[in-house]
Scaffold this motif. Structure first.
Motif, PDB file in Angstrom:
ATOM      1  N   ASP A  58       0.862  -1.361   0.072  1.00  0.00           N
ATOM      2  CA  ASP A  58       0.051   0.220  -0.159  1.00  0.00           C
ATOM      3  C   ASP A  58       0.971   1.082   0.030  1.00  0.00           C
ATOM      4  O   ASP A  58       0.495   2.356  -0.517  1.00  0.00           O
ATOM      5  N   CYS A  59       1.941   1.292   0.959  1.00  0.00           N
ATOM      6  CA  CYS A  59       3.084   2.329   0.753  1.00  0.00           C
ATOM      7  C   CYS A  59       3.397   2.751  -0.660  1.00  0.00           C
ATOM      8  O   CYS A  59       3.479   3.794  -1.066  1.00  0.00           O
ATOM      9  N   TYR A  60       4.372   1.573  -0.925  1.00  0.00           N
ATOM     10  CA  TYR A  60       4.927   1.928  -2.225  1.00  0.00           C
ATOM     11  C   TYR A  60       4.351   1.638  -3.510  1.00  0.00           C
ATOM     12  O   TYR A  60       4.732   2.397  -4.720  1.00  0.00           O
ATOM     13  N   TYR A  94     -15.165 -18.660  -7.427  1.00  0.00           N
ATOM     14  CA  TYR A  94     -14.138 -17.467  -7.089  1.00  0.00           C
ATOM     15  C   TYR A  94     -14.258 -17.349  -5.458  1.00  0.00           C
ATOM     16  O   TYR A  94     -15.312 -17.459  -4.769  1.00  0.00           O
ATOM     17  N   LEU A  95     -13.196 -16.845  -4.895  1.00  0.00           N
ATOM     18  CA  LEU A  95     -13.043 -16.443  -3.495  1.00  0.00           C
ATOM     19  C   LEU A  95     -12.232 -15.375  -3.492  1.00  0.00           C
ATOM     20  O   LEU A  95     -10.890 -15.311  -3.738  1.00  0.00           O
ATOM     21  N   ASN A  96     -12.737 -14.366  -3.525  1.00  0.00           N
ATOM     22  CA  ASN A  96     -12.028 -13.040  -3.763  1.00  0.00           C
ATOM     23  C   ASN A  96     -11.918 -12.173  -2.350  1.00  0.00           C
ATOM     24  O   ASN A  96     -12.887 -12.111  -1.595  1.00  0.00           O
ATOM     25  N   ILE A  97     -10.662 -11.290  -2.337  1.00  0.00           N
ATOM     26  CA  ILE A  97     -10.474 -10.726  -1.156  1.00  0.00           C
ATOM     27  C   ILE A  97     -10.041  -9.279  -1.129  1.00  0.00           C
ATOM     28  O   ILE A  97      -9.181  -9.190  -2.163  1.00  0.00           O
ATOM     29  N   LYS A  98     -10.766  -8.146  -0.580  1.00  0.00           N
ATOM     30  CA  LYS A  98     -10.093  -6.793  -0.638  1.00  0.00           C
ATOM     31  C   LYS A  98      -9.634  -6.594   0.533  1.00  0.00           C
ATOM     32  O   LYS A  98     -10.450  -6.529   1.529  1.00  0.00           O
ATOM     33  N   THR A 150      -7.137   0.243  -3.783  1.00  0.00           N
ATOM     34  CA  THR A 150      -6.535  -1.309  -3.324  1.00  0.00           C
ATOM     35  C   THR A 150      -7.162  -2.297  -4.420  1.00  0.00           C
ATOM     36  O   THR A 150      -8.391  -2.268  -4.504  1.00  0.00           O
ATOM     37  N   LYS A 151      -6.220  -3.123  -5.041  1.00  0.00           N
ATOM     38  CA  LYS A 151      -6.954  -4.209  -5.862  1.00  0.00           C
ATOM     39  C   LYS A 151      -7.392  -5.265  -5.192  1.00  0.00           C
ATOM     40  O   LYS A 151      -7.000  -5.634  -3.978  1.00  0.00           O
TER      41      LYS A 151
END
Length: 968
Positions: free
Chosen positions: A757-759, A824-828, A835-836
């Protein structure tokens, strides 16, 4: 209002146990007096007894098919398997995800270690609710419920609700509910003995149990005891786990902090271009006080830590379960049960990699062992004293209550009131971590005394009780200051004790029956209230709390909360015996929960059941769910760990190597961090360049809880059908679709997410939680805590096919085929639009996420003989390509993140077989083999659910077993 008694009062506990025992003793003679018992039940009473409550509903019904998908594992299926724990039985359901804290997680720590947990849909074990006879099992401060404490000998069946159950059961029932139903009305006696081991003559398993019971019209009583022991399996005894990076790279991943020890940056060889000297180690067999005997450390003097680690932890359990029912009258009965379980789990990992710079404890220039006469920075692994942890847990669980029925207006109502208390007492004993107070003294000034021995301190001021240490003396070489010295070991390696206690107290009241008649049948109703209190405390050893040991730093977890709840459920038949509507009914439920810490929440559910024809059932549901934050989530202490990650600023293996934006942020001091050099390379343990990625840091990072957390929320949808053609007797097929959306996740930031997230995402606020060394660029500390953020979503299908038939000359056959396909099994990770989304299915991100799991079981019985064959299929997986993985899909396209080079491994199938013989004296001999073809799964460098390059849920080899059952 319900008031809580002091659960810490030993007298209270003793009274409860005495009352339970007294009840059983009083009941036993009564049960034996058949002649004086009440009259046999009437036909109306018999009809009431035929109605059962199916998991997912509180309304008794004769038809066990509901609008919710439920899997039932009966006792016969349990007996025909070669598994001796509830968790192992459930782990082989296709709907179950990766095993949380598997026995292959040798490096895991904390109070959860040693428990057997189940994870439906790969959504996390704390999103699956565990019940015993419809009541909560009892959880630790992490909210995890140990299935292993339930003796298999007591189980009648296991019902698995594959749907959200919060509207009926409350918190945690997001992915589903596992309800263990114990045996009732058991009469007679039964004893079982099980012995098995791997064909490499290790990992011996043994289990012994006996069950006694009697029952009549007055009531029933049953007692069951079980002893189980699983010997450990050592990583060095399996090819795939003998080396840190697997058999394909046997010398890679070894730790430079080895059992031979070295001096950091010493002139035993030429300096590099930056003026840094090599690490210097002693030539074996030479005098460690003569610096001329030192040479630059070479890779063959690194440590293969897997040689000292357990591949499967050892475990021992003792369980006792007693249950009784006594009919006080024709329509009121008293029920109670008591469960005692004692569990001991032994872990072992390699000796601690001691680095003096981490603790500011150099080898003193005044030490008798110092070859240079100045303070020396060094590193040495405590190979002579491997780190062991013995986790012991004692569980006491007691339930008691009244149940009955009454008629009102010509309608029958069932009711029950009851109480449950569950207490877990934990003691963790650790050994092998350095006492830093002692090591500082042992590494300080020392001298050779007139007695020919080396002593701590100086001639003028000796330190009594101290034993000096020479960290430069290699493992296996005798001499003064050797770590093999028992006195030195006693001085520097004390036992560390962590203690814990969790208590659950639960009071419930339920009423169910029918209100009035509709054209298609009676309107069913269930209402109930519940008051539950959870309290927990986990206290790490004082040395670890004060940072005075080399173990992971931690502080006390302590807290409690309470909740008052009420629910209402209605089941309404709408149509019956009509064209295209042989049956049509709806089920609605809602539950109100009021927590004293975060407030209240209401969760509802709607289900429909439709039979257009007699052979076809269509069902569907929509449900809300929630998971309340646990005691550990809210009141947990500060913990620490040595995390593995890929630094985005690494100019060869990090994102900076290919992404100019990341390189620019690293080089500009983005987010207030120090500027990272243009040729920066990530350093791992011992301050050396990483050779495998993700790479483990040599610095402890910290994590903690958050008292302001709010519940996770979820929406679950299901739609399915069951087809049972009347023209094919014994055949049925089911297909269920599910979709689960979870929001407001309670999750811990990961080191990797913070850095990315930072870079990579350029979120400056995410750069404030860690620090870099200004000179080397290495990340020296990081804090990552819990928060409510992001979401997780999954969708998939369950297919079940069952066929039972008989052949006159061959016997009876049964075929069961169950398959789960995950779309599907998706996480954010958070709610930031930048954020992808991370797709998990088919990958080893956050565990092994198989797209397809399938089990095919063939069962045959003919007279006194029987056999069962089971095939367990796991689809292939993909893992991210890193330094030493064979990247066979470099152009793989992630739908959310573009091209992501991946490594693909093929599918795996294990085969189990069992043969049975029923003897004339009611004995049954079963012999079998799990993984009969000795299949070994693929190497997985990402180490899903394991400390090794192998999936923690796969079989580690072929095992044989012999089981004997004797019924009386």
């Amino acid at each position: 209002m319900l008031f809580r008694k002091n659960s810490n009062n030993k007298l209270t506990v003793a009274v409860r146990l005495a009352l339970s025992a007294g009840t059983f003793v009083a009941m036993a003679p009564a049960l034996a007096q058949d002649a004086t018992g009440p009259a046999p039940a009437s036909q109306d009473n018999a009809k009431r007894l035929e109605a059962v409550t199916v998991t997912g509903s509180r309304i008794p019904r004769v038809d066990v098919e509901t609008a919710q998908p439920v899997v039932i594992i009966d006792r016969k299926q349990i007996e025909n398997q070669g598994f001796i724990s509830v968790a192992d039985i459930l782990q082989n359901l296709t709907e179950v995800g990766s095993p949380p804290l598997s026995r292959a997680n040798a490096l895991s720590s904390g109070e959860d270690v040693g428990g057997y947990y189940v994870d439906l849909r790969n959504l996390g074990p704390n999103r699956t609710l565990i019940l015993v006879n419809g009541k909560r099992l009892g959880a630790n401060t992490s909210g995890l419920q140990d299935l292993g404490q339930i003796p298999v000998s007591t189980i009648e069946r296991i019902e698995v609700l594959k749907d959200g159950g919060s509207s009926i059961y409350g918190s945690d029932a997001i992915a589903g509910v596992v309800n263990v139903i114990t045996r009732s009305n058991f009469t007679g006696a039964e004893a079982n003995a099980y012995v098995g081991e791997y064909d490499k003559n290790d990992g011996k398993k043994q289990s012994y149990d006996f069950t006694l019971g009697t029952a009549n019209e007055r009531g029933s009583i049953m007692l069951s005891a079980q002893y189980q022991k699983d010997d450990p399996v050592w990583a060095k005894d399996r090819e795939f786990s003998a080396y840190p990076s697997g058999p394909n790279h046997p010398t890679a991943g070894w730790s430079p902090v080895s059992q031979y020890g070295y001096i950091v940056n010493a002139p035993c060889g030429p300096a590099n271009a930056k003026g840094v000297y090599p690490n210097c180690t002693l030539t074996p067999g030479t005098d460690p006080r003569n610096f001329a005997n030192y040479h630059p450390q070479t890779p063959d003097q690194y440590a293969d830590s897997n040689q000292q680690m357990t591949l499967q932890t050892g475990q021992e359990r003792t369980s006792l379960f007693v249950a009784g029912k006594y009919n006080l009258s024709d329509n009121i009965a008293f029920k109670t049960d008591f469960l005692y379980n004692k569990r001991s789990t032994l872990q072992q990992i390699a000796g601690y990699p001691y680095q003096s710079s981490s603790f500011k404890t150099p080898l003193s220039g005044q030490s008798y062992f110092n070859p240079l006469g100045k303070d020396l920075s060094f590193a040495r692994r405590g190979w002579e004293v491997p780190r062991t942890t013995d986790s012991q847990l004692e569980t006491y669980r007691w339930t008691a209550g009244l149940e009955g029925y009454f008629d009102l207006g010509g309608r029958a109502f069932n009711w029950d009131v009851g109480a449950m208390t569950n207490r877990n007492n934990m003691l963790k004993t650790g050994h092998g971590d350095f006492n830093l107070v002692a090591s500082k003294q042992a590494l300080g000034p020392s001298f050779l005394g007139s007695d020919g021995k080396v002593h701590c301190g100086t001639v003028a001021s000796p330190i009594n009780g101290c034993v000096p240490w020479n960290p430069l003396l290699p493992y296996g070489q005798a001499g003064a200051g050797s770590l093999a010295d028992s006195d030195l070991q006693s001085f520097m390696f004390p036992e560390y004790h962590d203690t814990g206690r969790t208590t659950t107290v639960d009071y419930t009241g339920n009423l169910a029956g029918t209100l009035f008649s509709l054209p298609a049948g009676d309107l069913g109703v269930a209402v109930g209230v519940e008051h539950r209190e959870e309290e927990g405390r986990f206290v790490p050893d004082a040395f670890n709390q004060a940072g005075l040991s080399s173990g992971l730093a931690a502080t006390t977890t302590s807290g409690k909360y309470r909740v008052n709840e009420a629910y209402l459920e209605l089941d309404a038949p709408l149509l019956k015996d009509m064209t295209m509507a042989r049956e049509l009914s709806v089920n609605v439920a809602t539950r109100y929960s009021d927590y004293n810490n975060f407030g209240n929440t209401t969760n509802s559910k709607f289900g429909v059941k439709w039979k257009p024809i007699d052979d076809l059932l269509v069902r569907g549901s929509w449900a809300q769910g929630f998971r309340a934050p646990t005691i550990s989530d809210l009141y947990g202490g500060i913990g620490s760990s040595f995390e593995s990650y890929i630094d985005p600023c690494d100019t060869k293996n990090g994102a900076a190597a290919k992404n100019p934006s990341v390189a620019a942020r690293c080089g500009s001091g983005f987010g207030g961090q120090p500027t990272v050099a243009a040729n920066f390379r990530q350093l791992g343990q011992g301050g050396l360049l990483c050779t495998t990625y993700p790479c483990q840091t040599g610095y402890q990072f910290t994590n903690g809880s958050n008292p302001n957390l709010t519940p996770e929320t979820a929406t679950t949808r299901t739609l399915g059908l069951i087809y049972s053609p009347h023209y094919v007797e014994g055949f049925d097929v089911s297909l269920d679709w599910y979709k689960i959306d979870i929001k407001n996740l309670i999750s811990s930031d990961s080191v990797q997410n913070i850095l990315d997230d930072c870079y990579a995402a350029g979120i400056a606020s995410r750069c404030t939680g860690f620090s870099r060394d200004p000179s080397t660029g290495v990340i020296t500390n990081m804090y990552y805590g819990l928060t409510n953020k992001g979401w997780e979503k999954t969708e998939g299908y369950d297919l079940g096919v069952n066929y039972r038939f008989s052949v006159a000359s061959a016997g009876q056959f049964a075929v069961r085929w169950n398959t789960t396909y995950v779309d599907y099994l998706n996480i954010k990770a958070d709610d930031n639009p930048a954020t992808k989304v991370q797709p998990l299915i088919g990958t080893t991100v956050n565990g092994a996420n198989f797209r397809v799991r399938s089990n095919l079981t063939l069962d045959w019985t003919r007279g006194i003989f029987g056999a069962t064959w089971t095939m367990r299929y796991y689809s292939g997986l993909m893992e991210k390509c890193s330094f030493m993985t064979e990247c066979n899909e470099p152009n793989h396209v992630d739908p959310f993140n573009g091209v992501q080079p991946m490594r693909h491994v093929a599918s795996t199938t294990f085969n189990d077989v069992q043969f049975r013989w029923t003897m004339p004296w009611k004995g049954i001999v079963s012999v079998g083999a799990n993984n009969v073809f000795d299949k070994v799964g693929p190497i997985l460098y990402s180490k899903p659910n394991s400390s090794f390059v192998y999936y923690g849920g796969f079989d580690i080899g072929r095992s044989y077993y012999l089981k004997y059952t004797q019924r009386f």
